[in-house]
Design an enzyme around this catalytic site. Structure first.
Site, PDB file in Angstrom:
ATOM      1  N   GLY A  11       0.619  -1.162  -0.140  1.00 29.57           N
ATOM      2  CA  GLY A  11      -0.054  -0.052  -0.080  1.00 29.57           C
ATOM      3  C   GLY A  11       1.123   1.220   0.045  1.00 29.57           C
ATOM      4  O   GLY A  11       1.978   1.447   0.769  1.00 29.57           O
ATOM      5  N   ARG A  72       0.713  -5.124  -5.132  1.00 27.24           N
ATOM      6  CA  ARG A  72       1.119  -6.434  -3.992  1.00 27.24           C
ATOM      7  C   ARG A  72       1.162  -7.648  -5.160  1.00 27.24           C
ATOM      8  O   ARG A  72       0.162  -7.755  -5.963  1.00 27.24           O
ATOM      9  CB  ARG A  72      -0.079  -6.728  -3.047  1.00 27.24           C
ATOM     10  CG  ARG A  72      -0.465  -5.095  -2.404  1.00 27.24           C
ATOM     11  CD  ARG A  72      -1.729  -5.628  -1.065  1.00 27.24           C
ATOM     12  NE  ARG A  72      -2.211  -4.321  -0.757  1.00 27.24           N
ATOM     13  CZ  ARG A  72      -1.910  -3.652   0.147  1.00 27.24           C
ATOM     14  NH1 ARG A  72      -0.681  -4.050   0.805  1.00 27.24           N
ATOM     15  NH2 ARG A  72      -2.479  -2.515   0.634  1.00 27.24           N
ATOM     16  N   ASP A 103       5.187  -4.591   6.170  1.00 29.93           N
ATOM     17  CA  ASP A 103       5.681  -5.852   6.442  1.00 29.93           C
ATOM     18  C   ASP A 103       5.734  -6.908   5.594  1.00 29.93           C
ATOM     19  O   ASP A 103       6.858  -7.834   5.361  1.00 29.93           O
ATOM     20  CB  ASP A 103       5.384  -6.076   7.957  1.00 29.93           C
ATOM     21  CG  ASP A 103       3.760  -6.497   8.197  1.00 29.93           C
ATOM     22  OD1 ASP A 103       2.997  -6.108   6.797  1.00 29.93           O
ATOM     23  OD2 ASP A 103       3.191  -6.634   8.769  1.00 29.93           O
ATOM     24  N   THR A 126       4.509   3.052   5.394  1.00 32.84           N
ATOM     25  CA  THR A 126       2.837   2.422   5.478  1.00 32.84           C
ATOM     26  C   THR A 126       2.293   3.509   6.589  1.00 32.84           C
ATOM     27  O   THR A 126       2.985   4.051   7.465  1.00 32.84           O
ATOM     28  CB  THR A 126       2.705   1.122   6.117  1.00 32.84           C
ATOM     29  OG1 THR A 126       1.534   1.024   6.581  1.00 32.84           O
ATOM     30  CG2 THR A 126       3.929   0.794   7.335  1.00 32.84           C
ATOM     31  N   ASP A 128       0.214   2.785   8.518  1.00 34.84           N
ATOM     32  CA  ASP A 128      -0.448   2.085   9.803  1.00 34.84           C
ATOM     33  C   ASP A 128       0.516   2.135  10.820  1.00 34.84           C
ATOM     34  O   ASP A 128      -0.127   1.694  11.878  1.00 34.84           O
ATOM     35  CB  ASP A 128      -0.644   0.613   9.477  1.00 34.84           C
ATOM     36  CG  ASP A 128      -1.603   0.351   8.380  1.00 34.84           C
ATOM     37  OD1 ASP A 128      -2.387   1.252   7.808  1.00 34.84           O
ATOM     38  OD2 ASP A 128      -1.427  -0.744   7.637  1.00 34.84           O
ATOM     39  N   ASP A 130       2.811   0.136  11.786  1.00 35.64           N
ATOM     40  CA  ASP A 130       2.669  -1.148  12.721  1.00 35.64           C
ATOM     41  C   ASP A 130       4.001  -1.992  12.427  1.00 35.64           C
ATOM     42  O   ASP A 130       4.161  -3.329  12.419  1.00 35.64           O
ATOM     43  CB  ASP A 130       1.403  -1.904  11.752  1.00 35.64           C
ATOM     44  CG  ASP A 130       1.783  -2.098  10.414  1.00 35.64           C
ATOM     45  OD1 ASP A 130       2.664  -1.384   9.764  1.00 35.64           O
ATOM     46  OD2 ASP A 130       0.955  -2.950   9.735  1.00 35.64           O
ATOM     47  N   MET A 170      -8.319   3.565   8.980  1.00 35.15           N
ATOM     48  CA  MET A 170      -7.484   2.563   8.562  1.00 35.15           C
ATOM     49  C   MET A 170      -6.572   2.255   9.669  1.00 35.15           C
ATOM     50  O   MET A 170      -6.277   2.507  10.770  1.00 35.15           O
ATOM     51  CB  MET A 170      -6.733   2.776   7.268  1.00 35.15           C
ATOM     52  CG  MET A 170      -7.475   2.715   6.121  1.00 35.15           C
ATOM     53  SD  MET A 170      -6.264   3.130   4.690  1.00 35.15           S
ATOM     54  CE  MET A 170      -7.638   2.449   3.275  1.00 35.15           C
ATOM     55  N   GLY A 171      -5.573   1.293   9.453  1.00 34.91           N
ATOM     56  CA  GLY A 171      -4.830   0.733  10.216  1.00 34.91           C
ATOM     57  C   GLY A 171      -4.515  -0.643  10.335  1.00 34.91           C
ATOM     58  O   GLY A 171      -3.800  -1.434  11.106  1.00 34.91           O
ATOM     59  N   ARG A 172      -5.136  -1.336   9.213  1.00 40.65           N
ATOM     60  CA  ARG A 172      -5.257  -2.868   9.457  1.00 40.65           C
ATOM     61  C   ARG A 172      -5.441  -3.426  10.541  1.00 40.65           C
ATOM     62  O   ARG A 172      -6.422  -3.064  11.370  1.00 40.65           O
ATOM     63  CB  ARG A 172      -3.897  -3.365   8.846  1.00 40.65           C
ATOM     64  CG  ARG A 172      -3.784  -4.768   8.182  1.00 40.65           C
ATOM     65  CD  ARG A 172      -2.485  -5.189   7.473  1.00 40.65           C
ATOM     66  NE  ARG A 172      -2.028  -4.426   6.406  1.00 40.65           N
ATOM     67  CZ  ARG A 172      -2.593  -4.764   5.393  1.00 40.65           C
ATOM     68  NH1 ARG A 172      -3.130  -5.699   5.108  1.00 40.65           N
ATOM     69  NH2 ARG A 172      -2.313  -3.960   4.101  1.00 40.65           N
ATOM     70  N   GLY A 186     -10.376  15.055  19.368  1.00 41.33           N
ATOM     71  CA  GLY A 186     -11.308  15.238  20.678  1.00 41.33           C
ATOM     72  C   GLY A 186     -12.398  14.131  20.663  1.00 41.33           C
ATOM     73  O   GLY A 186     -13.445  14.412  20.978  1.00 41.33           O
TER      74      GLY A 186
HETATM   75  O1  F6P Z   1      -1.458  -1.111   4.921  1.00 43.80           O
HETATM   76  C1  F6P Z   1      -2.211   0.233   4.414  1.00 43.80           C
HETATM   77  C2  F6P Z   1      -3.601   0.037   4.365  1.00 43.80           C
HETATM   78  O2  F6P Z   1      -4.070   1.307   3.874  1.00 43.80           O
HETATM   79  C3  F6P Z   1      -4.308  -0.416   5.525  1.00 43.80           C
HETATM   80  O3  F6P Z   1      -4.510   0.495   6.477  1.00 43.80           O
HETATM   81  C4  F6P Z   1      -5.432  -1.058   4.876  1.00 43.80           C
HETATM   82  O4  F6P Z   1      -5.951  -2.016   5.811  1.00 43.80           O
HETATM   83  C5  F6P Z   1      -5.009  -1.613   3.689  1.00 43.80           C
HETATM   84  O5  F6P Z   1      -3.644  -0.976   3.449  1.00 43.80           O
HETATM   85  C6  F6P Z   1      -5.875  -1.440   2.441  1.00 43.80           C
HETATM   86  O6  F6P Z   1      -5.437  -2.173   1.269  1.00 43.80           O
HETATM   87  P1  F6P Z   1      -5.882  -2.141  -0.200  1.00 43.80           P
HETATM   88  O7  F6P Z   1      -5.283  -0.668  -0.745  1.00 43.80           O
HETATM   89  O8  F6P Z   1      -5.290  -3.104  -0.930  1.00 43.80           O
HETATM   90  O9  F6P Z   1      -7.468  -2.105  -0.010  1.00 43.80           O
END
Ligand code: F6P
Length: 324
Positions: A11, A72, A103, A126, A128, A130, A170-172, A186
């Site tokens: 991503g 990907r 990752d 990323t 996220d 993470d 988002m944030g997986r 807030g």
């Molecule tokens: O890892 C980045 C991210 O934006 C996540 O927050 C989200 O879950 C995922 O990628 C979405 O992936 P895609 O772009 O394949 O829908």
């Protein structure tokens, strides 16, 4: 090492272009050839390469997305795919690569390094946040600012109509974006995967907030939260258990990945790119560049992909106190 390839993978995230620019310019500065690979590992397999010099990266530091495109790639998960990629790199005289990604992309680099002894270096890109071994990943800060700006706008309409909003971010499977943006914007409550406080507490907190005189509320929900209900189900649940609320849902989605990178992400990207190239030239490999306590540090990729940066419990406490 005479030629280094650079690419983005997985991503996209704001700051990737600034990191590409930094890798390319550091190569030029240190008189090492640089090659860009388009579309991540897919482009590596297909030999989609373009030579880069210092001028190839003019005017990109401020741009969101990635000029090299991202993908990907399932084929790279196979031994045959990786062999094709290796053959392409050897044919192009590439001696090492810098991968900018998350990752999954690092896992690919790690296997590639183990199989072919090929020098690899990672830059964590990323939104996220993470990845273990860095306090901040590239794009996290920008995404936070984007989310806070969006929630500020939602707050305007929420307050005009005395409504409760569930905002999904988002944030997986981690809650860094949700928690930080929740505090920054807030929010009344923040639902994150790391801490499932249960739906009862959500209802209690919303009841309390109504009683205390608040007319509207924002609840930030991490996409990976563990309540077992998505934002739309949460809306139904609250509406049926607390009919005092008029509830709406907003899923922010991919807008969180776009936009011009913040100054923080641009500076971080510039620092990481320099360190990535310098470290490869020192003969080191299989490392990820990170930032901890404002120092640029190196972590073995094998460790970086093992875990996540832990959620900040102090911030959870701050968030709780702020909802008083
Ligand atoms: O890892 C980045 C991210 O934006 C996540 O927050 C989200 O879950 C995922 O990628 C979405 O992936 P895609 O772009 O394949 O829908």
């Amino acid at each position: 090492i005479k030629k280094i390839a650079v690419f983005t993978s997985g991503g996209d995230s704001p700051g990737m272009n600034a990191a590409i620019r930094s890798v390319v310019r550091t190569c030029a500065y240190l008189k090492v050839e640089c090659l860009a690979i388009y579309r991540g590992y897919q482009g590596m397999i297909e030999g989609d390469f373009v030579p880069m010099d210092a001028r190839s990266v003019n005017n990109i530091i401020n741009k969101g997305g990635t000029i090299l495109k991202s993908a990907r790639c399932d084929e790279f998960r196979t031994k045959e795919g990786r062999q094709k990629a290796y053959d392409q790199l050897v044919a192009a005289d590439v001696d090492a690569f810098v991968v900018i990604g998350g990752d999954g992309s690092f896992r690919g680099a790690q296997i590639f390094n183990e199989e072919f002894g090929f020098p690899v270096m990672g830059i964590p890109g990323t939104i996220d946040n993470d990845i273990f071994g860095t306090r901040f990943t590239l794009g996290f800060d920008t995404a936070l600012n984007t989310v806070v700006e969006a929630i500020d706008k939602i707050r305007d309409t929420a307050s005009s109509h005395n409504r409760l909003f569930f905002v999904e971010v988002m944030g997986r499977d981690v809650g860094h974006i949700a928690l930080n943006a929740g505090v920054g914007a807030g929010a009344e409550e923040v639902l994150i995967p790391e801490l499932d406080l249960g739906l009862e507490r959500l209802l209690e907190s919303l009841k309390r907030s109504k009683k205390s005189g608040k007319s509207s509320s924002i609840v930030v929900v991490a996409e990976g939260d563990k309540t077992g209900k998505n934002v739309f189900e949460l809306k139904e649940y609250v509406e049926s258990h607390l009919p005092i609320y008029d509830v709406r849902v907003s899923v922010l989605g991919h807008m969180q990945r776009g936009g011009s990178p913040s100054c923080f992400d641009r500076v971080l990207a510039s620092r990481m790119g320099v360190k990535a190239v310098e470290t490869l030239l020192e003969g080191k490999s299989n490392l990820m560049v990170g930032i901890i306590d404002n120092e640029i540090v190196l972590t073995p990729i094998s460790e970086a992909i093992k875990g996540h940066t832990k959620i900040d419990h102090e911030l959870i406490r701050v968030s709780d106190i702020m909802t008083t």
